[in-house]
Scaffold this active site. Structure first.
Site, mmCIF file in Angstrom:
data_model
loop_
_atom_site.group_PDB
_atom_site.id
_atom_site.type_symbol
_atom_site.label_atom_id
_atom_site.label_comp_id
_atom_site.label_asym_id
_atom_site.label_seq_id
_atom_site.Cartn_x
_atom_site.Cartn_y
_atom_site.Cartn_z
ATOM 1 N N GLU A 135 0.836 -1.204 0.000
ATOM 2 C CA GLU A 135 0.000 0.000 0.000
ATOM 3 C C GLU A 135 0.869 1.252 0.000
ATOM 4 O O GLU A 135 0.811 2.069 0.930
ATOM 5 C CB GLU A 135 -0.947 0.004 1.203
ATOM 6 C CG GLU A 135 -2.042 -1.032 1.090
ATOM 7 C CD GLU A 135 -3.123 -0.883 2.153
ATOM 8 O OE1 GLU A 135 -2.865 -0.237 3.177
ATOM 9 O OE2 GLU A 135 -4.228 -1.413 1.943
ATOM 10 N N GLU B 255 -6.506 -7.334 -0.832
ATOM 11 C CA GLU B 255 -6.830 -7.349 0.605
ATOM 12 C C GLU B 255 -8.267 -6.931 0.811
ATOM 13 O O GLU B 255 -8.740 -5.944 0.234
ATOM 14 C CB GLU B 255 -6.004 -6.310 1.370
ATOM 15 C CG GLU B 255 -4.644 -6.722 1.797
ATOM 16 C CD GLU B 255 -4.011 -5.629 2.666
ATOM 17 O OE1 GLU B 255 -4.726 -4.991 3.459
ATOM 18 O OE2 GLU B 255 -2.807 -5.416 2.526
HETATM 19 C C1 GAL Z 1 -4.134 -2.530 5.032
HETATM 20 C C2 GAL Z 1 -2.720 -3.055 5.191
HETATM 21 C C3 GAL Z 1 -2.687 -4.349 5.978
HETATM 22 C C4 GAL Z 1 -3.579 -4.265 7.180
HETATM 23 C C5 GAL Z 1 -4.972 -3.913 6.741
HETATM 24 C C6 GAL Z 1 -5.961 -3.847 7.883
HETATM 25 O O1 GAL Z 1 -4.102 -1.149 4.885
HETATM 26 O O2 GAL Z 1 -2.116 -3.245 3.949
HETATM 27 O O3 GAL Z 1 -1.359 -4.612 6.338
HETATM 28 O O4 GAL Z 1 -3.077 -3.276 8.021
HETATM 29 O O5 GAL Z 1 -4.957 -2.666 6.119
HETATM 30 O O6 GAL Z 1 -7.252 -3.477 7.446
#
Ligand code: GAL
Length: 651
Positions: free
Chosen positions: A150, A307
């Site tokens: 990110e 994600e």
């Molecule tokens: C994203 C990040 C992850 C985790 C996730 C939690 O922004 O890439 O590592 O922190 O959020 O929602």
């Protein structure tokens, strides 16, 4: 772009084995297989353990994990592990820490504490990326590279002296001479004229409103700076590996992030992170929007959801859990809109650390839990959708979306501080989606030839070329719907003179002499019975039919809604009913009558597959025929409440 390099529509997750004793790794892999996990993202936050000291590498434990996964048949999306520098590095080089606009250092103790322009950080991170690429670049389990994590989350902008120097170099490249910069920034105003690039600073905290074009250029620079960092890592990887390279974008998670349309050109495939936001009025309408925007960023190619959460996150004021069934419907929403893989943060819910209350595939309760069973059911469902992989999504409606415009139109000192760039985009996207139509959310410079409807929501900053492309779409016969506060400034954020909405005055046949925004809570009535809020303007129809006028408010009697041939202008924020009615009228004018679907149901077509998602309260009857891939049986025309069908259509 490269196809998503996992089998079928794979399910994946972040795997952070360093948080757990070695003894559970083997069980993890066995349980992953049981859940239907096809790939894991490995190593995102492993730097401190892979390189415990400047001159010490420790890949032994990592090799072990890689081999366990490989033996278990689980593919790897290999992170370069550079997202978060270890304490030994920040302690030795505090000059690499980011600095905020007030001049405060952003200290380590969390994650991603590095300045995007820092040469020290870059050289250490590239050395690690090189080690990773060299060791794992041709490992058969590694199917994708995941640069950093990110990029821009937490450290997207930095105001330190190193960044200031990099900003000046970027400006010198962009403008060639300080005179051109002075013109673009309008520095005759407030005695800001620069004599040389050396005098220029990033927009640090000022006493009054900062120069808006300086701020806009700083946003552009910050995006480019991180992109150049991405490219540097990518190029290091490419020297050792033929495996495709990407990073996880966050197309709707943060405003002060990169220009994702620009970034996509450098990625082998587009990957996005998406989390439902319970603070929004319609979180799942935003989910539809985000998936359609990701497809637009991917230029309509399949993409990867890198994600999301199996249930609650940990970073909202109240972290709402998913109800039974929602996990499947949310995942299928992404697949229906072009995702060829669905991955989650993270495999095991952490015991310690800042994210210990974030959901995971395996919750604190363990695999004997409703959540894990639902995850495994999702894994099985996605496995049945292999025939969908690679199929395109066909949309006849385009909605234009631009990060530069977003940056510019939420700056201070605009006619109202109540306007949010994404607001009109979300409302119009939802209105067309509710009609059963699929919407591509694309950059204003996209090829618009394939679309019957082009929606232009709050395109405040608009280049001449983009305005010409939009006018050409209308001339070709597309229905073009432009909303308030569009076409106001050019690419330098200078107001287009002669009356608003400058770039679209001729196309729309309207001219406004003044804006008359409404105070919060104020609504106005229109003579077609609808209401509106937020925005009105002193508008005149110079060459357009007036479809509705205000009956009260600051501009009573003025046109609120106009039409000139296929170009429609809506000069205010209509209530939900009027927004829906206008969307339907525009769609009818375009001849794209949608299949009628009951409320709460979405019907999206991807190749030969109709995704019917029923979030409504009762069973939904839909006129779709074929085999439901989720059950393997003929589809009987009804989807129960809270359920879905993915119908491979006949013929
Ligand atoms: C994203 C990040 C992850 C985790 C996730 C939690 O922004 O890439 O590592 O922190 O959020 O929602």
């Amino acid at each position: 772009m490269t196809r998503v390099p996992f089998d079928g529509i794979a399910m994946g997750c972040d795997y952070n084995p360093e948080q757990w004793p070695r003894s559970v790794w083997r069980e993890d892999v066995a349980l992953m297989r049981e859940a239907g996990v096809g790939f894991v993202t490995l190593g995102v936050f492993s730097w401190a353990l892979l390189q415990p000291a400047p001159d010490r590498w420790d890949f032994g434990w990592f090799d072990e994990v890689v081999e366990l996964l490989h033996e278990g048949g689980i593919a790897i999306d290999m992170a370069t592990a550079t997202a978060s520098p270890p304490p030994w590095l920040t302690a030795a080089h505090p000059e690499m820490l980011p600095v905020d606009a007030d001049g405060h250092t952003v200290w380590p103790g969390s994650r991603q504490s590095w300045c995007p322009s820092s040469p020290v950080f870059r050289s250490h991170a590239l050395a690690l990326a090189e080690q990773m690429a060299f060791r794992y670049g041709d490992h058969p389990a590694v199917r994708l590279w995941h640069v950093s994590n990110e990029l821009g989350c937490h450290n997207g902008r930095c105001w330190c002296d190193v960044s200031a120097a990099a900003f000046r170099r970027w400006l010198a490249d962009r403008y060639g001479s300080v005179e051109k910069l002075n013109d673009a920034w309008g520095t005759a105003f407030w005695s800001q004229r620069y004599g040389s690039f050396e005098q220029v600073l990033p927009p640090r905290r000022t006493g009054a409103v900062p120069n808006p074009t300086q701020s806009l250029d700083f946003a552009r620079f910050s995006s480019d700076e991180l992109l150049s960092y991405y490219c540097a890592e990518r190029d290091v990887i490419r020297a050792h590996s033929d495996v495709p390279v990407t990073t996880n974008l966050m197309v709707t998670l943060h405003q002060d992030q990169q220009d994702n349309h620009r970034w996509a050109r450098e990625l082998d495939l587009v990957a996005n992170d998406h989390y439902l936001d319970a603070r929004l009025p319609e979180p799942r309408a935003e989910l539809d929007f985000a998936a359609d925007l990701t497809r637009g960023v991917a230029r309509r190619e399949p993409w990867l959801l890198m994600e999301t959460a199996t249930s609650a996150v940990n970073w909202q004021p109240v972290n709402v859990a998913k109800r039974p069934g929602e996990l499947l419907l949310d995942a299928l929403t992404h697949v229906a809109r072009g995702a060829d893989g669905i991955a989650f943060f993270q495999w095991l819910a952490s015991r310690a650390g800042a994210e210990k209350f974030h959901s995971a595939l395996v919750p604190h309760a363990g695999p004997d839990s409703a959540r894990f069973r639902e995850v495994a059911a999702l894994g099985a469902a996605l496995a049945r959708l292999a025939p969908v992989a690679g199929a395109p999504v066909d949309a006849r409606v385009a909605l234009l979306f631009d990060w530069e415009c977003w940056w510019a139109c939420e700056a201070p000192s605009l006619p109202t501080g109540e306007l949010r760039y994404t607001d009109a985009a979300h409302r119009w996207h939802a209105a067309f989606t509710a009609l059963g139509l699929t919407v591509d959310v694309v950059h204003p410079s996209a090829d618009l030839d394939r679309y019957a409807v082009v929606v232009v929501p709050t395109l405040y900053l608009c280049s001449d070329a983009d305005a010409a492309g939009i006018a050409a779409a209308a001339a070709r016969g597309a229905q073009v719907l432009v909303t308030y506060f569009s076409g106001i400034t050019d690419a330098d954020d200078h107001v287009r003179l002669g009356g608003y909405p400058g770039a679209f005055r001729d196309l729309l046949g309207v001219r406004a002499e003044e804006f008359a925004p409404l105070l919060p809570g104020h609504t106005v009535r229109l003579d077609d019975g609808s209401t509106a809020d937020l925005w009105t303007e002193v508008l005149e129809a110079t060459d357009a039919a007036v479809l509705a006028r205000y009956v009260d408010g600051p501009v009573a009697g003025a046109p609120a809604l106009t039409r000139r041939g296929s170009a429609w202008y809506v000069a205010t924020r209509l209530d939900a009913g009027a927004t829906a009615a206008l969307a339907s009228r525009v769609a009818a004018a375009a001849g794209i009558a949608a299949a009628a679907v009951p409320a709460g149901v979405t019907l999206t077509r991807r190749g030969r597959h109709a995704f019917v998602l029923n979030r409504g309260a009762g069973p939904a009857r839909v006129d779709v025929h074929g085999t439901d891939l989720l059950t393997g049986a003929p589809f009987r025309g009804v989807v129960p409440a809270g359920s879905a069908a993915v119908v491979e259509e006949e013929g």
